[in-house]
Write a protein that holds these residues in place. Structure first.
Motif, PDB file in Angstrom:
ATOM      1  N   UNK A 211      20.999  29.734 -17.355  1.00 16.52           N
ATOM      2  CA  UNK A 211      21.985  28.838 -15.742  1.00 16.52           C
ATOM      3  C   UNK A 211      21.188  28.815 -15.280  1.00 16.52           C
ATOM      4  N   UNK A 212      19.468  30.106 -15.503  1.00 17.84           N
ATOM      5  CA  UNK A 212      18.670  30.039 -14.523  1.00 17.84           C
ATOM      6  C   UNK A 212      17.476  28.424 -14.564  1.00 17.84           C
ATOM      7  N   UNK A 213      17.518  27.837 -15.670  1.00 19.71           N
ATOM      8  CA  UNK A 213      16.735  26.445 -16.154  1.00 19.71           C
ATOM      9  C   UNK A 213      17.302  25.725 -15.263  1.00 19.71           C
ATOM     10  N   UNK A 214      19.044  25.614 -15.993  1.00 15.46           N
ATOM     11  CA  UNK A 214      20.013  24.048 -14.877  1.00 15.46           C
ATOM     12  C   UNK A 214      19.581  24.152 -13.735  1.00 15.46           C
ATOM     13  N   UNK A 215      19.917  25.408 -12.992  1.00 13.26           N
ATOM     14  CA  UNK A 215      20.147  26.025 -11.646  1.00 13.26           C
ATOM     15  C   UNK A 215      18.600  25.274 -11.101  1.00 13.26           C
ATOM     16  N   UNK A 216      17.773  25.721 -12.030  1.00 11.11           N
ATOM     17  CA  UNK A 216      16.251  25.537 -11.277  1.00 11.11           C
ATOM     18  C   UNK A 216      15.534  24.310 -11.220  1.00 11.11           C
ATOM     19  N   UNK A 217      15.753  22.960 -12.040  1.00  9.33           N
ATOM     20  CA  UNK A 217      16.615  22.040 -11.984  1.00  9.33           C
ATOM     21  C   UNK A 217      17.128  20.955 -10.934  1.00  9.33           C
ATOM     22  N   UNK A 218      17.823  21.399 -10.452  1.00  3.18           N
ATOM     23  CA  UNK A 218      18.731  20.847  -9.446  1.00  3.18           C
ATOM     24  C   UNK A 218      18.644  21.724  -7.893  1.00  3.18           C
ATOM     25  N   UNK A 219      17.463  21.729  -7.268  1.00  6.01           N
ATOM     26  CA  UNK A 219      17.231  23.123  -6.466  1.00  6.01           C
ATOM     27  C   UNK A 219      18.143  21.940  -5.027  1.00  6.01           C
ATOM     28  N   UNK A 220      19.263  22.473  -4.613  1.00  8.84           N
ATOM     29  CA  UNK A 220      19.178  22.273  -2.673  1.00  8.84           C
ATOM     30  C   UNK A 220      18.048  22.934  -2.395  1.00  8.84           C
ATOM     31  N   UNK A 221      16.759  22.072  -1.200  1.00  7.97           N
ATOM     32  CA  UNK A 221      16.663  22.855  -0.363  1.00  7.97           C
ATOM     33  C   UNK A 221      15.750  22.312   0.267  1.00  7.97           C
ATOM     34  N   UNK A 222      16.116  22.298   2.077  1.00  6.78           N
ATOM     35  CA  UNK A 222      15.803  21.820   3.498  1.00  6.78           C
ATOM     36  C   UNK A 222      16.712  20.157   3.286  1.00  6.78           C
ATOM     37  N   UNK A 223      18.137  20.391   2.363  1.00 12.09           N
ATOM     38  CA  UNK A 223      19.096  19.236   3.127  1.00 12.09           C
ATOM     39  C   UNK A 223      18.811  17.953   1.999  1.00 12.09           C
ATOM     40  N   UNK A 224      17.980  18.785   0.880  1.00  6.63           N
ATOM     41  CA  UNK A 224      17.540  17.838   0.138  1.00  6.63           C
ATOM     42  C   UNK A 224      17.409  17.708  -1.539  1.00  6.63           C
ATOM     43  N   UNK A 225      18.008  17.225  -2.421  1.00  7.92           N
ATOM     44  CA  UNK A 225      17.557  17.402  -3.641  1.00  7.92           C
ATOM     45  C   UNK A 225      17.156  17.285  -4.566  1.00  7.92           C
TER      46      UNK A 225
END
Length: 581
Positions: A211-225
């Motif tokens: 769960x954490x690995x898949x989420x960390x590979x696709x973080x949405x930060x400052x409006x960017x993927x």
């Protein structure tokens, strides 16, 4: 049954299996204050992400020809995170059990660290890497591996501490009679005694790690993927493109990866770890998996194993450290050291407060803090409600399955596969249903929080029912104890320790999953529900790292308060009153 209860330790954070002298609750809050102050200090002086322009990865291609590369990169990060977690956990436990000062410093940080939300780590680490590391590939690997490390390290340390403190006295006497040094005792007695529980804990924690690995590979930060090439970024890109076929392919690939890990790693490790289980010497050996049989018949593998075993024996027999002796506490010296540590802590608090106050006064943080606390309260109520509803389903179902020995093994195996599967791969389909049925109320987003956490409760109830003594059930049957009286006086007290272990693990997993479950995306549309998860996700979209850190700290404080005022008293009551000796 008492021995079996201690073997079933998939949730050591239940509770404080550490002895009372090693549980310094004042130290927990001291460590928590230091950690939280350091996080707030670091993120408060970090400039906005948007000031540096475009540092994010472009859109990833979704063609199937690229998918094997993504899968291999995700598997490599997972293996690296597991290896790093194991090595660091061994190092940490070695310091804890060989130094009183290290134990008093590290044990409080463990209680704080296991309560910190894992999914908040990428939001806090990416800004630093974006400014400090020019090579984006190195930063991507570091972010994902660190997130996996956070999901495994604390559980490994807790399990090994629990098992190290549970080493039988007769084995300690044997170690003293042979004159083992502290180094030899660690590698030849304590680590082998902890291996079975460590393997079980790692297996059951893999769901949270994926769960954490898949989420960390696709973080949405400052409006960017921030798409770091991997299976998680593949899923995020498929969500952005509304590509249902790609999501189904990712789902099937993830199932295949879980089967590969089970067949090639964890099932051989489980059979190998049985030899270190006390009391298993005279019992019939377990059936070896096909992969382990194949490796045993391979000459090259046997030579490699013999070579590694030889090196390991020489490594574990090095005459390092002093011979094992039990030392006595010197109260006068400890009191003096406690006063010195208190003065140092006060000075540190004052320095951190002076550094942080101007920054947060300028940010007008009080409204943000109140919003974060209110959002965390909403999420906490939602989690407790959903966990209660799930318990109403799994307690009778798990008891019915656990009391039928012919089904228990197969059902438990199926539930373990479900617990390992990352639930966030199913979130896009839920978001697609929300977009298709716009009239659905937001309350239907709440079950996502316990979509993956429910399996811990199921495993706990199933194990408790399977371990219940048959003679007590027969006695209740002979006394004609039925219906409500049978549940209240016979079965529920017997399975409560197991259920409580699963309940604590499920609640902890639900807190982490709230960050991803309360904020969903399907194409350009965002589906969110009020809570601390959506608070942090919205702050990350705006690039407000300070708000993300504040939300993570508030969530961690809520989890620590639950541990101190709810789970630990309940676990102490269960350990004291509900024992079948």
């Amino acid at each position: 049954m008492n021995d079996r209860k201690q073997e079933f330790s998939f949730s050591p954070e239940l509770c404080s299996s550490l002895p009372a002298p090693c549980r310094n609750r004042k130290g927990i809050w001291l460590a928590g204050f230091i950690v939280f102050s350091a996080i707030l200090f670091a993120v408060s002086w970090l400039p906005a992400l948007g000031a540096s322009g475009t540092g994010f990865a472009p859109a990833l291609p979704l063609e199937l020809v690229y998918l094997p590369n993504y899968v291999v990169q995700t598997i490599g990060r997972m293996l690296a995170g597991l290896m790093l977690s194991l090595l660091s956990a061994l190092l940490c436990v070695g310091f804890i059990f060989r130094s009183r000062w290290a134990a008093r410093c590290l044990l409080p940080f463990m209680d704080v660290g296991q309560s910190f939300p894992v999914l908040a780590v990428p939001f806090l680490v990416i800004p630093f890497l974006h400014y400090q590391m020019p090579a984006q590939a190195v930063g991507a690997e570091f972010v994902v591996v660190l997130t996996i490390w956070c999901s495994q390290f604390w559980g490994m340390v807790q399990v090994m501490c629990q098992r190290f403190y549970g080493v039988p006295a007769e084995l300690e006497d044997v170690a003293c009679c042979f004159g083992l040094t502290s180094w030899q005792r660690f590698w030849q007695l304590e680590v082998p005694f902890a291996i079975p529980a460590l393997v079980r804990k790692t297996m059951l924690s893999m769901g949270g790690s994926w769960f954490a690995a898949l989420y960390a590979e696709s973080v949405v930060l400052d409006g960017h993927n921030w798409l770091f090439a991997g299976l998680g970024s593949y899923v995020r890109q498929a969500v952005s493109d509304r590509n249902v076929a790609a999501l189904l392919v990712a789902l099937l690939v993830m199932l295949g990866v879980i089967v590969l890990f089970d067949q090639f790693l964890f099932r051989p490790l489980s059979v190998w770890a049985v030899r270190f289980q006390p009391g298993k010497a005279g019992e019939a050996p377990l059936v070896e998996p096909w992969f382990l049989k194949l490796l045993r018949r391979t000459r090259v593998f046997r030579l490699c194993i013999l070579f590694c075993v030889g090196i390991g024996r020489k490594f574990s027999r090095l005459p390092l450290g002093a011979r094992y002796v039990q030392f006595n506490e010197d109260e006068g010296v400890d009191a003096k050291r406690a006063r010195i540590r208190g003065f140092m802590a006060i000075a540190l608090f004052g320095l951190i407060g002076v550094l942080l106050w101007p920054r947060f006064y300028a940010l007008h943080a009080l409204p943000m803090i109140s919003t974060a606390i209110f959002s965390c309260g909403i999420t906490g109520l939602r989690i407790l409600l959903m966990v209660g509803l799930v318990s109403l389903v799994w307690i009778p179902l798990g008891v019915w399955l656990g009391l039928r020995s012919s089904y228990t093994g197969r059902v438990e195996r199926f539930i373990q596969y479900c617990a390992v599967f990352p639930a966030n791969l199913l979130f896009p389909f839920w978001a697609m249903a929300f977009v298709a049925c716009s009239s659905m109320p937001p309350i239907w987003q709440s079950p996502l929080i316990v979509l993956g956490a429910q399996w811990y409760i199921a495993l706990g109830v199933l194990a408790g029912a399977a371990a219940y003594p048959s003679d007590l059930l027969e006695a209740a049957r002979n006394l004609n104890v039925k219906r409500g009286l049978w549940w209240r006086k016979v079965l529920l007290p017997g399975i409560l320790p197991y259920y409580l272990a699963g309940l604590v693990a499920a609640t902890s997993s639900a807190w982490n999953a709230a960050i991803a479950a309360e904020w969903l995306q399907w194409g350009p549309q965002i589906i969110s529900v009020n809570g601390i998860g959506s608070f942090m996700a919205n702050a990350a979209i705006q690039g407000n790292v300070s708000a993300v850190a504040l939300g993570a700290i508030v969530m961690c404080l809520f989890m620590m308060l639950l541990n101190v005022f709810l789970w630990r008293p309940l676990s102490d009551y269960v350990a004291r009153r509900l024992k079948l000796n």
